[in-house]
Design a protein around this motif. Sequence first.
Motif, PDB file in Angstrom:
ATOM      1  N   LYS A   1       0.839  -1.202   0.000  1.00  0.00           N
ATOM      2  CA  LYS A   1       0.000   0.000   0.000  1.00  0.00           C
ATOM      3  C   LYS A   1       0.874   1.253   0.000  1.00  0.00           C
ATOM      4  O   LYS A   1       0.563   2.234  -0.675  1.00  0.00           O
ATOM      5  N   GLY A   2       1.972   1.229   0.720  1.00  0.00           N
ATOM      6  CA  GLY A   2       2.888   2.370   0.721  1.00  0.00           C
ATOM      7  C   GLY A   2       3.501   2.619  -0.647  1.00  0.00           C
ATOM      8  O   GLY A   2       3.606   3.767  -1.082  1.00  0.00           O
ATOM      9  N   ARG A   3       3.894   1.547  -1.323  1.00  0.00           N
ATOM     10  CA  ARG A   3       4.429   1.697  -2.677  1.00  0.00           C
ATOM     11  C   ARG A   3       3.365   2.229  -3.626  1.00  0.00           C
ATOM     12  O   ARG A   3       3.648   3.083  -4.477  1.00  0.00           O
ATOM     13  N   HIS A   4       2.149   1.742  -3.478  1.00  0.00           N
ATOM     14  CA  HIS A   4       1.038   2.204  -4.316  1.00  0.00           C
ATOM     15  C   HIS A   4       0.821   3.708  -4.133  1.00  0.00           C
ATOM     16  O   HIS A   4       0.666   4.441  -5.119  1.00  0.00           O
ATOM     17  N   ILE A   5       0.841   4.152  -2.897  1.00  0.00           N
ATOM     18  CA  ILE A   5       0.654   5.579  -2.613  1.00  0.00           C
ATOM     19  C   ILE A   5       1.775   6.399  -3.235  1.00  0.00           C
ATOM     20  O   ILE A   5       1.540   7.448  -3.842  1.00  0.00           O
ATOM     21  N   GLY A   6       3.011   5.925  -3.104  1.00  0.00           N
ATOM     22  CA  GLY A   6       4.143   6.642  -3.686  1.00  0.00           C
ATOM     23  C   GLY A   6       4.045   6.754  -5.198  1.00  0.00           C
ATOM     24  O   GLY A   6       4.320   7.814  -5.767  1.00  0.00           O
TER      25      GLY A   6
END
Length: 73
Positions: free
Chosen positions: A12-17
């Motif tokens: 999810k963090g990578r997706h947000i980035g």
Amino acid sequence: MGQDKEQAIARKGRHIGVVIAVTMLIWLAMTLFIGPALELPGRYALLFDFAALAGFIYAGVNIFQLWRMRQDS
């Protein structure tokens, strides 16, 4: 915290980035380079601004969800 939970948080963090980076790049390209090159009227710049705002709001909601996921663990 389980391995699956950690992977979900990282994903999810990578997706947000990616969402933030792609939104910013497309917004800058459309307002600074592509719009003027195609001689689009100024009202289209406002349309691009609203589209970028929608992308950033989406990222903000996902950041809140990520924060809640981290609080649960």
